[in-house]
Design a protein around this motif. Sequence first.
Motif, short mmCIF file in Angstrom:
data_model
loop_
_atom_site.label_atom_id
_atom_site.label_comp_id
_atom_site.label_asym_id
_atom_site.label_seq_id
_atom_site.Cartn_x
_atom_site.Cartn_y
_atom_site.Cartn_z
N TRP A 143 16.07 -7.92 -1.93
CA TRP A 143 15.15 -8.84 -1.26
C TRP A 143 13.76 -8.87 -1.88
O TRP A 143 12.86 -9.50 -1.35
CB TRP A 143 15.07 -8.49 0.23
N GLY A 144 13.59 -8.19 -3.01
CA GLY A 144 12.31 -8.26 -3.72
C GLY A 144 11.17 -7.62 -2.98
O GLY A 144 10.08 -8.20 -2.87
N ILE A 145 11.36 -6.40 -2.46
CA ILE A 145 10.33 -5.69 -1.72
C ILE A 145 9.64 -4.70 -2.66
O ILE A 145 10.26 -3.78 -3.18
CB ILE A 145 10.92 -4.92 -0.53
N GLN A 146 8.34 -4.88 -2.88
CA GLN A 146 7.56 -3.95 -3.67
C GLN A 146 7.25 -2.71 -2.83
O GLN A 146 6.92 -2.81 -1.65
CB GLN A 146 6.27 -4.59 -4.15
N VAL A 147 7.34 -1.53 -3.46
CA VAL A 147 7.24 -0.27 -2.73
C VAL A 147 5.99 0.49 -3.15
O VAL A 147 5.83 0.86 -4.32
CB VAL A 147 8.48 0.61 -2.98
N GLY A 148 5.10 0.73 -2.17
CA GLY A 148 3.94 1.59 -2.37
C GLY A 148 4.16 2.91 -1.65
O GLY A 148 4.73 2.94 -0.56
N VAL A 149 3.72 4.00 -2.27
CA VAL A 149 3.97 5.34 -1.71
C VAL A 149 2.64 6.07 -1.55
O VAL A 149 1.76 5.99 -2.42
CB VAL A 149 4.91 6.15 -2.63
N SER A 150 2.51 6.79 -0.44
CA SER A 150 1.31 7.59 -0.18
C SER A 150 1.52 9.02 -0.68
O SER A 150 2.52 9.66 -0.35
CB SER A 150 1.01 7.61 1.32
N LEU A 151 0.59 9.50 -1.51
CA LEU A 151 0.67 10.84 -2.09
C LEU A 151 -0.75 11.27 -2.43
O LEU A 151 -1.52 10.49 -2.99
CB LEU A 151 1.54 10.81 -3.35
#
Length: 403
Positions: A143-151
């Motif tokens: 579905w074309g979801i860009q993923v941002g991650v908290s670190l």
Amino acid sequence: MNPEGASWPTVGLDVEGLRRIGWQPLPFVEYVMKIHSRCNLACDYCYVYEMADQSWRDQPKNMDDQVFTDSCKTIAEHARRFALPAVNLVMHGGEPLLVGHEKLEYFARSARELLEPITKVRLGIQTNGVLIDKEFLRICDRWGIQVGVSLDGDRKANDRHRKYRRGTGSFDDVAKGLGQLIGGDHRHLYSGLLCTVDVENDPIETYEALVQFGPPALDFLLPHGNWTTPPPAKTADATTTPYADWLIPIFDRWYSAPEVETRVRLFDVVIKLLLGRNASTEAVGLAPVRLAVFETDGTLEQVDELKSAFAGATKIEQAATGNPLDEALWDPHVIARQIGIEALSDTCRACPLHNVCGGGHYVHRYREGTGFRNPSIYCADLVKLIRHIESSIRADITSAAVG
């Protein structure tokens, strides 16, 4: 007493005067969908769970399918009315991956089916990363979801604050999730890392630990605080600059690298603004903020960082009729974040850096009794950081001219 009841912009912003002179708010183009209101971590600096506004306790854990659908229809109507060519929709929490695979796929599919006949949709998700697995990545890919991650850096830096409720750190699980995201066929989904600054951590070690994960972009987030509830390391002496002193070594390391390692959003935007270009971020600059939040019960609210100021700070008065997004454009708090210099304090307006700094993040200007028309609690830090970046740019320009 509700401190907001007698403070700016609820009191003092002349909305009717703006209407009379023909000023028009800009439509919302960014949306945060709170698809899950709980979290599987217990980060001690979290503005949702650990600060002034505890309204998360009253929210449903999951966003209901119908609530999500109705929210998308509301966005679609708003986009149609204002002929918006594109919108950003970010699924958020709490921890959004707690909704599970099936619901995430339903939400992504519904967003595209309901919105794409009207406007281009850029889908994203912001996650703590511990639940990333192959099935989530398959859904994001489909579905074309860009993923941002908290670190927040290496194991020591991250696990200082980003812990499970049982007290153990989350770094190893986040690293495992990131490994799946950046390995194989899914790297194109990776939008970047979000790091909350802790001046107790070594800045260069933190930066280099983050770069090891190959992020296309880094965001350094100043801890949310204000004049009434100052952030860590800020004291009664407003001239101290612990956060600038932490960020400047990272800037120097980043700026002088022989090759571009990653984009650092804060630095990129400051450089563009110093060069007179247009740039947009909540942290600095005067660009209008065009973001709205849908809570898990479908309630429309302002950006949720405001929960760090006082209980109810995110609330938007709900209109009885009409599209709630259309009506919310005339809420004093929404207007205050779109009128640029007119929202700044006299102190900020007199500062030669106001076009770059923009008064800092709106949330960081709050003071009980006066509201949000104050300099940022980070004012001295922002001035020092911006001046340092300016000096670096000038030196490069001078060197290039001489060469």
